[in-house]
Write a protein that holds these residues in place. Structure first.
Motif, PDB file in Angstrom:
ATOM      1  N   MET A 129       0.823  -1.210   0.000  1.00  0.00           N
ATOM      2  CA  MET A 129       0.000   0.000   0.000  1.00  0.00           C
ATOM      3  C   MET A 129       0.857   1.259   0.000  1.00  0.00           C
ATOM      4  SD  MET A 129      -2.968  -1.218   2.659  1.00  0.00           S
ATOM      5  CE  MET A 129      -4.218  -2.422   2.161  1.00  0.00           C
ATOM      6  N   ILE A 130       1.877   1.269   0.836  1.00  0.00           N
ATOM      7  CA  ILE A 130       2.747   2.444   0.932  1.00  0.00           C
ATOM      8  C   ILE A 130       3.507   2.667  -0.374  1.00  0.00           C
ATOM      9  CG2 ILE A 130       4.788   3.406   2.077  1.00  0.00           C
ATOM     10  CD1 ILE A 130       3.802   1.958   4.652  1.00  0.00           C
ATOM     11  N   GLU A 131       4.096   1.595  -0.911  1.00  0.00           N
ATOM     12  CA  GLU A 131       4.874   1.722  -2.148  1.00  0.00           C
ATOM     13  C   GLU A 131       3.996   2.147  -3.323  1.00  0.00           C
ATOM     14  OE1 GLU A 131       8.000   1.670  -2.762  1.00  0.00           O
ATOM     15  OE2 GLU A 131       8.853   0.890  -0.900  1.00  0.00           O
ATOM     16  N   LEU A 132       2.773   1.647  -3.367  1.00  0.00           N
ATOM     17  CA  LEU A 132       1.851   2.049  -4.430  1.00  0.00           C
ATOM     18  C   LEU A 132       1.532   3.533  -4.355  1.00  0.00           C
ATOM     19  CD1 LEU A 132      -0.677  -0.918  -4.649  1.00  0.00           C
ATOM     20  CD2 LEU A 132       0.631   0.036  -6.557  1.00  0.00           C
ATOM     21  N   ILE A 133       1.208   4.014  -3.165  1.00  0.00           N
ATOM     22  CA  ILE A 133       0.849   5.422  -3.006  1.00  0.00           C
ATOM     23  C   ILE A 133       2.056   6.313  -3.299  1.00  0.00           C
ATOM     24  CG2 ILE A 133       0.095   7.186  -1.343  1.00  0.00           C
ATOM     25  CD1 ILE A 133      -1.622   4.983  -0.037  1.00  0.00           C
ATOM     26  N   GLN A 134       3.244   5.896  -2.859  1.00  0.00           N
ATOM     27  CA  GLN A 134       4.450   6.666  -3.168  1.00  0.00           C
ATOM     28  C   GLN A 134       4.682   6.735  -4.676  1.00  0.00           C
ATOM     29  OE1 GLN A 134       7.779   5.084  -0.963  1.00  0.00           O
ATOM     30  NE2 GLN A 134       7.142   6.054   0.952  1.00  0.00           N
ATOM     31  N   ALA A 135       4.504   5.605  -5.356  1.00  0.00           N
ATOM     32  CA  ALA A 135       4.731   5.580  -6.804  1.00  0.00           C
ATOM     33  C   ALA A 135       3.675   6.391  -7.553  1.00  0.00           C
ATOM     34  CB  ALA A 135       4.732   4.132  -7.296  1.00  0.00           C
ATOM     35  N   ILE A 136       2.425   6.283  -7.139  1.00  0.00           N
ATOM     36  CA  ILE A 136       1.342   7.003  -7.817  1.00  0.00           C
ATOM     37  C   ILE A 136       1.484   8.510  -7.640  1.00  0.00           C
ATOM     38  CG2 ILE A 136      -1.155   7.428  -7.798  1.00  0.00           C
ATOM     39  CD1 ILE A 136      -1.478   4.447  -7.015  1.00  0.00           C
ATOM     40  N   THR A 137       1.856   8.929  -6.426  1.00  0.00           N
ATOM     41  CA  THR A 137       1.969  10.368  -6.140  1.00  0.00           C
ATOM     42  C   THR A 137       3.376  10.911  -6.390  1.00  0.00           C
ATOM     43  OG1 THR A 137       2.473   9.934  -3.801  1.00  0.00           O
ATOM     44  CG2 THR A 137       0.153  10.236  -4.402  1.00  0.00           C
ATOM     45  N   ARG A 138       4.302  10.020  -6.742  1.00  0.00           N
ATOM     46  CA  ARG A 138       5.703  10.396  -6.959  1.00  0.00           C
ATOM     47  C   ARG A 138       6.249  11.169  -5.765  1.00  0.00           C
ATOM     48  NH1 ARG A 138       6.522  12.099 -13.302  1.00  0.00           N
ATOM     49  NH2 ARG A 138       4.906  10.773 -14.188  1.00  0.00           N
ATOM     50  N   SER A 139       6.080  10.579  -4.596  1.00  0.00           N
ATOM     51  CA  SER A 139       6.499  11.232  -3.357  1.00  0.00           C
ATOM     52  C   SER A 139       7.076  10.198  -2.411  1.00  0.00           C
ATOM     53  CB  SER A 139       5.296  11.923  -2.695  1.00  0.00           C
ATOM     54  OG  SER A 139       4.400  10.946  -2.168  1.00  0.00           O
ATOM     55  N   SER A 140       7.560  10.665  -1.276  1.00  0.00           N
ATOM     56  CA  SER A 140       8.073   9.764  -0.232  1.00  0.00           C
ATOM     57  C   SER A 140       7.052   9.646   0.899  1.00  0.00           C
ATOM     58  CB  SER A 140       9.409  10.288   0.307  1.00  0.00           C
ATOM     59  OG  SER A 140       9.264  11.622   0.787  1.00  0.00           O
ATOM     60  N   TRP A 141       5.772   9.725   0.534  1.00  0.00           N
ATOM     61  CA  TRP A 141       4.683   9.700   1.508  1.00  0.00           C
ATOM     62  C   TRP A 141       4.770   8.509   2.441  1.00  0.00           C
ATOM     63  CZ3 TRP A 141       0.862   6.023   2.378  1.00  0.00           C
ATOM     64  CH2 TRP A 141      -0.200   6.407   3.209  1.00  0.00           C
ATOM     65  N   LEU A 142       4.490   8.760   3.709  1.00  0.00           N
ATOM     66  CA  LEU A 142       4.353   7.700   4.705  1.00  0.00           C
ATOM     67  C   LEU A 142       3.087   7.971   5.517  1.00  0.00           C
ATOM     68  CD1 LEU A 142       7.993   7.321   6.108  1.00  0.00           C
ATOM     69  CD2 LEU A 142       6.750   5.634   4.732  1.00  0.00           C
ATOM     70  N   PRO A 143       2.352   6.953   5.891  1.00  0.00           N
ATOM     71  CA  PRO A 143       1.158   7.174   6.709  1.00  0.00           C
ATOM     72  C   PRO A 143       1.550   7.569   8.130  1.00  0.00           C
ATOM     73  CG  PRO A 143       1.591   4.836   6.511  1.00  0.00           C
ATOM     74  CD  PRO A 143       2.582   5.521   5.610  1.00  0.00           C
ATOM     75  N   LYS A 144       0.744   8.404   8.747  1.00  0.00           N
ATOM     76  CA  LYS A 144       0.988   8.725  10.154  1.00  0.00           C
ATOM     77  C   LYS A 144       0.509   7.591  11.053  1.00  0.00           C
ATOM     78  CE  LYS A 144       0.524  13.716   9.379  1.00  0.00           C
ATOM     79  NZ  LYS A 144      -0.287  14.931   9.667  1.00  0.00           N
ATOM     80  N   GLN A 145      -0.469   6.830  10.553  1.00  0.00           N
ATOM     81  CA  GLN A 145      -1.042   5.756  11.359  1.00  0.00           C
ATOM     82  C   GLN A 145      -1.423   4.578  10.472  1.00  0.00           C
ATOM     83  OE1 GLN A 145      -5.297   5.578  13.259  1.00  0.00           O
ATOM     84  NE2 GLN A 145      -4.007   6.718  14.700  1.00  0.00           N
ATOM     85  N   VAL A 146      -1.211   3.360  11.000  1.00  0.00           N
ATOM     86  CA  VAL A 146      -1.654   2.152  10.311  1.00  0.00           C
ATOM     87  C   VAL A 146      -2.437   1.286  11.291  1.00  0.00           C
ATOM     88  CG1 VAL A 146       0.317   2.158   8.733  1.00  0.00           C
ATOM     89  CG2 VAL A 146       0.430   0.801  10.823  1.00  0.00           C
ATOM     90  N   HIS A 147      -3.358   0.501  10.766  1.00  0.00           N
ATOM     91  CA  HIS A 147      -4.122  -0.452  11.564  1.00  0.00           C
ATOM     92  C   HIS A 147      -3.692  -1.865  11.186  1.00  0.00           C
ATOM     93  CE1 HIS A 147      -7.789   2.355  12.478  1.00  0.00           C
ATOM     94  NE2 HIS A 147      -6.624   2.944  12.673  1.00  0.00           N
ATOM     95  N   VAL A 148      -3.626  -2.761  12.174  1.00  0.00           N
ATOM     96  CA  VAL A 148      -3.314  -4.168  11.912  1.00  0.00           C
ATOM     97  C   VAL A 148      -4.321  -5.046  12.645  1.00  0.00           C
ATOM     98  CG1 VAL A 148      -0.863  -3.763  11.509  1.00  0.00           C
ATOM     99  CG2 VAL A 148      -1.648  -4.291  13.811  1.00  0.00           C
ATOM    100  N   GLN A 149      -4.541  -6.239  12.107  1.00  0.00           N
ATOM    101  CA  GLN A 149      -5.464  -7.173  12.735  1.00  0.00           C
ATOM    102  C   GLN A 149      -4.811  -7.960  13.871  1.00  0.00           C
ATOM    103  OE1 GLN A 149      -7.092  -8.563   8.549  1.00  0.00           O
ATOM    104  NE2 GLN A 149      -8.392  -9.391  10.147  1.00  0.00           N
ATOM    105  N   SER A 150      -3.499  -8.136  13.806  1.00  0.00           N
ATOM    106  CA  SER A 150      -2.798  -8.919  14.818  1.00  0.00           C
ATOM    107  C   SER A 150      -3.011  -8.336  16.211  1.00  0.00           C
ATOM    108  CB  SER A 150      -1.300  -8.971  14.508  1.00  0.00           C
ATOM    109  OG  SER A 150      -1.065  -9.641  13.284  1.00  0.00           O
ATOM    110  N   GLN A 151      -3.070  -9.221  17.185  1.00  0.00           N
ATOM    111  CA  GLN A 151      -3.278  -8.793  18.565  1.00  0.00           C
ATOM    112  C   GLN A 151      -2.069  -8.052  19.126  1.00  0.00           C
ATOM    113  OE1 GLN A 151      -6.350  -9.255  20.173  1.00  0.00           O
ATOM    114  NE2 GLN A 151      -6.869  -9.846  18.065  1.00  0.00           N
ATOM    115  N   SER A 152      -0.907  -8.344  18.578  1.00  0.00           N
ATOM    116  CA  SER A 152       0.319  -7.659  18.996  1.00  0.00           C
ATOM    117  C   SER A 152       1.095  -7.251  17.757  1.00  0.00           C
ATOM    118  CB  SER A 152       1.188  -8.573  19.866  1.00  0.00           C
ATOM    119  OG  SER A 152       2.447  -7.973  20.111  1.00  0.00           O
ATOM    120  N   CYS A 153       1.624  -6.036  17.753  1.00  0.00           N
ATOM    121  CA  CYS A 153       2.374  -5.559  16.599  1.00  0.00           C
ATOM    122  C   CYS A 153       3.860  -5.388  16.921  1.00  0.00           C
ATOM    123  CB  CYS A 153       1.791  -4.253  16.081  1.00  0.00           C
ATOM    124  SG  CYS A 153       1.722  -2.934  17.320  1.00  0.00           S
ATOM    125  N   SER A 154       4.319  -5.940  18.042  1.00  0.00           N
ATOM    126  CA  SER A 154       5.696  -5.732  18.485  1.00  0.00           C
ATOM    127  C   SER A 154       6.712  -6.268  17.473  1.00  0.00           C
ATOM    128  CB  SER A 154       5.921  -6.394  19.845  1.00  0.00           C
ATOM    129  OG  SER A 154       5.606  -7.776  19.798  1.00  0.00           O
TER     130      SER A 154
END
Length: 325
Positions: A147-172
């Motif tokens: 998702m990040i690489e697609l948006i960076q390529a489409i917008t020709r930028s180094s965009w990064l999300p400020k927040q992401v959601h995950v389904q896993s109970q732990s993201c450590s």
């Protein structure tokens, strides 16, 4: 829908591993991918096997180097192929709407969406969470980077999300695979990146990368049967390739597999015989002797192979071989 994924996702990762001088044989075996993954012409592979490949890749390389390799594979192969179909899009929102349709071809059982969330939108994927599947978190890492690489390529930028959601109970375990400024929200209903509304309406100009000459446009034409053929073809010559093994490969029950094949007017035996005949035909067309092909596809005698091949194709294998002398 059977849990399969476009084979490019696996072959691009393995290609980059080999470029680093890594022997991928054990990784292929551990992942459950077919040993002849490079030779197979299949369009789809079992999704679980590709998730396991991600897991063993990260375990072998570590978070930093594993992420570096995954991003290279995305930038070199996966993202450019998707961008080639977005040349008529004028905004990021239009492009992502089309990306969702393309991903549904490449990962047919995926539930990808772009939906409002708070003051922005979430570009997300939802998958049934298997708490016993240790490869699940690595599939989430891969999803977020796509998702990040697609948006960076489409917008020709180094965009990064400020927040992401995950389904896993732990993201450590996955936090170390991303820049430190990204905030993780765990135990959500879906995995995805938060996108600002203003960015979605931003005008874009897609930079098209030339596709490989031998790449085919598979489009939307692959139905359940073609996906099943593609996923099972690399495994059909295994010593014990039966209904139970086939169901295990594509992660459904034997009854479900039988029912879905029946809905398309085919039995498991017919599917298996057709796959073997397809492989035999390919070898004959490459100039292999009939006797050699018979052994390669598991027949005890040439006569037995010839009868089976003619029953399925309507042609004697010797006639195919003669055409290519």
């Amino acid at each position: 829908m059977f849990p399969v994924v476009y084979s490019d996702y696996a072959t691009s990762i393995l290609s980059h591993l080999k470029q680093q001088g890594i022997d991928v044989g054990e990784m292929v075996s551990t992942s459950g991918l077919p040993s002849d993954y490079q030779q197979t012409e299949s369009t789809y592979l079992p999704l679980r096997a590709v998730f396991k490949l991600l897991k063993v890749t990260y375990h072998k390389l570590g978070n930093e180097k594993g992420t570096e390799l995954i991003r290279k594979a995305l930038r070199k192969h996966i993202v450019p192929n998707i961008l080639a179909d977005l040349d008529d899009c004028e905004t990021l929102e239009q492009a992502l709407d089309k990306v969702i349709l393309l991903i549904q071809v490449q990962i047919p059982q995926s539930q990808v969406s772009l939906t409002p969330l708070g003051n922005g939108f979430i570009f997300s994927r939802r998958k049934t969470l298997d708490t016993d599947d240790s490869a699940f978190i690595w599939s989430e890492v891969f999803t977020l980077w796509i998702m990040i690489e697609l948006i960076q390529a489409i917008t020709r930028s180094s965009w990064l999300p400020k927040q992401v959601h995950v389904q896993s109970q732990s993201c450590s375990d996955m936090i170390g695979c991303f820049p430190s400024q990204i905030q993780f929200i765990q135990a959500r209903e879906m995995s995805g990146v938060i996108i600002e509304s203003a960015l979605l309406s931003q005008s874009i100009s897609i930079a098209i990368t030339q596709r490989d000459e031998d790449e085919e446009d598979f489009g939307m034409h692959y139905n359940v049967i073609s996906q099943t053929y593609s996923a099972l073809r690399p495994y059909v010559l295994e010593l014990k390739f039966d209904l139970e093994r086939a169901a295990q490969i594509i992660e459904v029950s034997k009854r479900t597999l039988q029912r879905r094949l029946s809905q398309h007017g085919i039995t498991f035996r017919q599917l298996r015989d057709n796959l073997i005949a397809d492989i035999a035909l390919e070898q004959l067309q490459k100039g292999e002797a009939v006797s050699r092909v018979a052994v390669n596809v598991g027949f005890a005698s040439v006569s037995q192979f010839s009868r089976s091949f003619k029953r399925i194709t309507g042609l004697a294998p010797s006639r195919i071989a003669l055409r290519h002398i």
